[in-house]
Structure formats: structure tokens, C-alpha cells
Design a protein around this motif. Sequence first.
Motif, short mmCIF file in Angstrom:
data_model
loop_
_atom_site.label_atom_id
_atom_site.label_comp_id
_atom_site.label_asym_id
_atom_site.label_seq_id
_atom_site.Cartn_x
_atom_site.Cartn_y
_atom_site.Cartn_z
N ILE A 146 0.86 -1.19 0.00
CA ILE A 146 0.00 0.00 0.00
C ILE A 146 0.89 1.24 0.00
O ILE A 146 1.82 1.33 0.80
CB ILE A 146 -0.91 0.04 1.24
CG1 ILE A 146 -1.80 -1.20 1.30
CG2 ILE A 146 -1.75 1.31 1.25
CD1 ILE A 146 -2.57 -1.36 2.60
N TRP A 147 0.59 2.16 -0.90
CA TRP A 147 1.29 3.45 -0.92
C TRP A 147 0.33 4.53 -0.48
O TRP A 147 -0.83 4.55 -0.87
CB TRP A 147 1.78 3.78 -2.33
CG TRP A 147 2.89 2.91 -2.80
CD1 TRP A 147 4.23 3.05 -2.54
CD2 TRP A 147 2.78 1.76 -3.66
NE1 TRP A 147 4.94 2.06 -3.18
CE2 TRP A 147 4.08 1.26 -3.87
CE3 TRP A 147 1.72 1.12 -4.27
CZ2 TRP A 147 4.33 0.15 -4.66
CZ3 TRP A 147 1.95 0.01 -5.04
CH2 TRP A 147 3.26 -0.47 -5.24
N SER A 148 0.82 5.47 0.33
CA SER A 148 0.05 6.59 0.86
C SER A 148 0.65 7.90 0.35
O SER A 148 1.75 7.89 -0.22
CB SER A 148 0.08 6.55 2.39
OG SER A 148 -0.54 5.37 2.85
N PRO A 149 -0.04 9.02 0.57
CA PRO A 149 0.50 10.30 0.11
C PRO A 149 1.94 10.53 0.60
O PRO A 149 2.27 10.17 1.73
CB PRO A 149 -0.46 11.32 0.71
CG PRO A 149 -1.76 10.58 0.75
CD PRO A 149 -1.38 9.18 1.15
N THR A 150 2.73 11.10 -0.26
CA THR A 150 4.17 11.40 -0.14
C THR A 150 5.04 10.17 -0.37
O THR A 150 6.26 10.27 -0.31
CB THR A 150 4.59 12.09 1.18
OG1 THR A 150 4.56 11.16 2.26
CG2 THR A 150 3.75 13.32 1.47
N ASP A 151 4.45 9.01 -0.67
CA ASP A 151 5.24 7.82 -1.02
C ASP A 151 5.53 7.82 -2.51
O ASP A 151 4.69 8.21 -3.32
CB ASP A 151 4.48 6.53 -0.69
CG ASP A 151 4.40 6.22 0.79
OD1 ASP A 151 5.18 6.80 1.57
OD2 ASP A 151 3.55 5.39 1.15
N PHE A 152 6.73 7.37 -2.85
CA PHE A 152 7.05 7.12 -4.24
C PHE A 152 6.60 5.70 -4.57
O PHE A 152 6.90 4.77 -3.82
CB PHE A 152 8.56 7.24 -4.48
CG PHE A 152 9.01 8.66 -4.63
CD1 PHE A 152 9.06 9.27 -5.87
CD2 PHE A 152 9.37 9.40 -3.52
CE1 PHE A 152 9.46 10.58 -6.01
CE2 PHE A 152 9.78 10.72 -3.65
CZ PHE A 152 9.82 11.31 -4.90
N ILE A 153 5.89 5.57 -5.66
CA ILE A 153 5.46 4.24 -6.09
C ILE A 153 6.64 3.62 -6.81
O ILE A 153 6.94 3.95 -7.96
CB ILE A 153 4.20 4.31 -6.97
CG1 ILE A 153 3.04 4.90 -6.16
CG2 ILE A 153 3.85 2.91 -7.50
CD1 ILE A 153 1.76 5.11 -6.95
N ILE A 154 7.33 2.79 -6.07
CA ILE A 154 8.53 2.13 -6.56
C ILE A 154 8.25 0.64 -6.45
O ILE A 154 8.01 0.13 -5.37
CB ILE A 154 9.75 2.47 -5.69
CG1 ILE A 154 9.99 3.98 -5.67
CG2 ILE A 154 10.98 1.72 -6.18
CD1 ILE A 154 11.00 4.41 -4.63
#
Length: 190
Positions: free
Chosen positions: A76-84
Motif C-alpha cells: 500500500i502506498w500513501s501520500p508522499t510515497d514514491f510508487i517504486i
Amino acid sequence: MQQDLSYQFLKGVLSRYKIPSEDLLEAILHKSRVKSYEDKEVLLRSGEIYTKIVLLQDGKAIALEKLQQKKHLDWIWSPTDFIIHASSLLQERISDVDIVFPVASTTLEIDLIDLFRIREQFPEINYYFNRFLAQKNSKLKKHIRWIKRTGAKERVAQFRDDHKDIYYVITDEQKASYLKMGLRWFQKNK
């Protein structure tokens, strides 16, 4: 106006590690684009080549891996995360997961080819790549420790609190897979 918001957002994210130069920020923003996604819209399908770096401004993104005809929640990615979702930020590779936005989301995106060119001009960007990869590795280690050390009821409650915006959007099977428990055990503890 959107450029000003993206500038402030990107500067804030990068400044968590080290204050970036104005020239670097301008170079990244010049090649980046803001994109909005509707709920359930797909960023990347399993089997496609990952060709961009995506910074989540708002909303959520999830990685779904197909195992035994079911889609398991992998990340799970949340705001300010880079989708890597690669072993290296600068490596094109075939995705083994679908990356989906379960809720409406906004991103700041840059193609890897443009990032290569910026990297040649601004070697300081390598510092940020190292920080992003270290952060992802740290989050993965924390998640594993959390799974091992936390009881089922507490995991379910914390997941519900941490991910209110997607809790009722994703399936119980996906939640159970992320929490590393069987569906019946998840349902008994929710």
C-alpha cells in the motif's frame, strides 16, 4: 497554480532528506506531469514494463499480485510515497503486480528516460534515490516485524485505523493477505 502546488509538494517531500537545489526542483518539475486517477483505475498491469517514477500526492495506491486465481494485496502506498516497484529506481522491468488506485488519487509522474537525463546533469539526485530505496526497505522490515509481533485482532484494528479510506473498498481477502492471515481468521477478528 498547479505548478506552484507541485513545486511546494515536491520540495517538501525531498526536504525530508536534504534541501534540494532550486535547479534540481525546476528540472524535475519541467519534465513531470500531474495526473489524476479515478477509483479502481490501473497505473500498471502485471506483465507491463515499469517506465516511470510516481509520487503519490493524495489518495492511495495498492499492489495486487495474482496467486492461485486470487488477487492478494502486496503493498500500500500513501501520500508522499514514491510508487517504486523495482529493485532499482532506474531499471525498466516487467511488473509482477497490478498497481491500482482503489480511491481517486493524484500523482506527480516522470518518465525514467527523463530522469536519466536529469541524473546526468544533477548527480545530487542519487542521494534521494538512495533515501527512497532505504525508506522502502525500512517500511518493508517494519511491516514484517509488525506481522510477526502483533496479534490478529490488533493487526486488523490498526489496519482499519491506518487505511480508513480504503478499508471498505478492498476485499476482505485482500486485507487478509496483506495481514498474513486466512480469510476466515480475518473475518473472525475484524
